[in-house]
Design a protein around this motif. Structure first.
Motif, PDB file in Angstrom:
ATOM      1  N   ASP A 222      -6.980   5.598   9.185  1.00 55.20           N
ATOM      2  CA  ASP A 222      -7.373   4.188   9.252  1.00 55.20           C
ATOM      3  C   ASP A 222      -8.790   3.987   8.732  1.00 55.20           C
ATOM      4  OD1 ASP A 222      -4.940   3.432  10.301  1.00 55.20           O
ATOM      5  OD2 ASP A 222      -5.624   3.487  12.392  1.00 55.20           O
TER       6      ASP A 222
ATOM      7  N   GLN B 195      -9.540   1.828   5.397  1.00 50.83           N
ATOM      8  CA  GLN B 195     -10.309   0.579   5.475  1.00 50.83           C
ATOM      9  C   GLN B 195     -11.622   0.631   4.696  1.00 50.83           C
ATOM     10  OE1 GLN B 195     -10.787  -0.050   9.674  1.00 50.83           O
ATOM     11  NE2 GLN B 195      -8.570  -0.170  10.056  1.00 50.83           N
TER      12      GLN B 195
ATOM     13  N   HIS C 270     -10.720   2.446   0.437  1.00 52.97           N
ATOM     14  CA  HIS C 270      -9.379   2.134  -0.073  1.00 52.97           C
ATOM     15  C   HIS C 270      -9.300   2.287  -1.584  1.00 52.97           C
ATOM     16  CE1 HIS C 270      -5.950  -0.529  -1.168  1.00 52.97           C
ATOM     17  NE2 HIS C 270      -5.418   0.012  -0.094  1.00 52.97           N
TER      18      HIS C 270
ATOM     19  N   HIS D  80       0.310   2.576   5.259  1.00 52.22           N
ATOM     20  CA  HIS D  80      -0.542   2.266   6.407  1.00 52.22           C
ATOM     21  C   HIS D  80      -0.458   3.348   7.477  1.00 52.22           C
ATOM     22  CE1 HIS D  80      -1.848  -1.717   5.133  1.00 52.22           C
ATOM     23  NE2 HIS D  80      -0.604  -1.957   4.730  1.00 52.22           N
TER      24      HIS D  80
END
Length: 310
Positions: free
Chosen positions: A37, A41, A44, A130
């Motif tokens: 994550d 974030q 990317h 994701h």
């Protein structure tokens, strides 16, 4: 207040939901999810870039080479380092480093750089899911890619030793050094460098690996390849960590450079066991393996040539 828990055989166990939740979170990959994550974030665009795998591979290789080369230069005066060398009586000097570094840079400019530009121009950005892979899938994917790569290079390597024209044209340059050190890892012909790079790129695609697993395999593959050529026998070396002699490591690969008709597999030992080409290290310092002295190397090479294997 109503009791909460899991009812088993009429008995309520209030701690069971925590165990169930922990098990579910582990199977859903929560171990890797926080890190994934964060990178997803904050980095990317970098991770999506077709240039990222190349930059990751090249930077990993040169970082490892810098580490091992520093050890090589310090070893003659630092006993705490030289005691782990397979051949402490044969120091690595700038005379060894210069030509190997030169060919490495030449190959990177002639082959890697154009391939990188081509990827940047024509390859679409990498899709980033994701969800991170579960930890077991991450580790199993790296293991699977390593096993497939090991088999591919075993066949390539065996063929290029058994067919004289292939050996002289494409592989002989790698055998100019009978005592490998880290920079010999990519002291290769262009054909061999492209073959190795192609398999390392394609194998994760064939096994349908998550992109995080793919990058993990690239780093691991470069690490163990460099370790194979480093000339050191550290307690944390892969051949000391993997049980039952399943991993050849630096001692067996150094034996291959001294006896080219042996130990063809880059990592695991099982293909050489099955093919009758597995040979234990010889001529190393007594701390590592007992065997014939270094002066016996040429006699061993003559023996291999008489058998028609090299």
């Amino acid at each position: 207040m109503a009791a909460t828990g899991v009812l088993v055989g009429g008995v309520t166990f209030p701690w069971m939901p925590n165990v169930v939740n922990l098990t579910q979170s582990l199977t859903q990959g929560s171990v890797l999810q926080p890190a994934w994550d964060y990178f997803h974030q904050n980095h990317h665009e970098l991770l999506r870039s077709p240039l990222f795998p190349v930059v990751l591979s090249v930077s990993t290789y040169f970082a490892l080479v810098f580490f091992y080369t520093a050890l090589d230069l310090l070893a003659p005066t630092w006993p705490c380092i030289s005691r782990f060398k397979l051949h402490p009586e044969e120091p690595i000097t700038w005379a060894h480093i210069g030509p190997t570094l030169g060919l490495t840079m030449y190959n990177n400019l002639l082959y890697i750089f154009p391939a990188t530009v081509a990827q940047w121009l024509w390859r679409p950005p990498t899709p980033l899911p994701h969800e991170a892979p579960p930890l077991w899938a991450f580790l199993l994917g790296i293991l699977g890619c390593t096993v497939v790569f090991d088999f591919q290079y075993y066949l390539w390597h065996l063929l290029h030793h058994r067919v004289g024209w292939l050996y002289r044209t494409f592989h002989a340059v790698h055998h100019q050094y009978s005592q490998p050190f880290s920079l010999v890892t990519q002291y290769l012909s262009g054909w061999e460098l492209c073959s190795v790079g192609f398999w390392a790129t394609v194998d994760p695609v064939l096994l349908q690996c998550h992109c995080l697993t793919t990058w993990g395999f690239m780093v691991f593959n470069i690490y163990v390849s460099t370790e194979d050529h480093c000339g050191y026998d550290f307690p944390w070396s892969m051949h000391n960590l993997v049980p039952f002699g399943l991993w050849g490591g630096a001692p067996k690969h150094q034996t291959h450079h001294q006896r080219p008709a042996t130990n063809f597999a880059p990592f695991f030992s099982h293909w050489d066991w099955l093919g009758g080409t597995d040979v234990m290290p010889t001529g190393l310092s007594p701390r590592h393996v007992a065997g014939p002295p270094v002066e016996a190397k040429e006699d061993l090479r003559k023996e291999d040539r008489q058998k028609g294997l090299s």
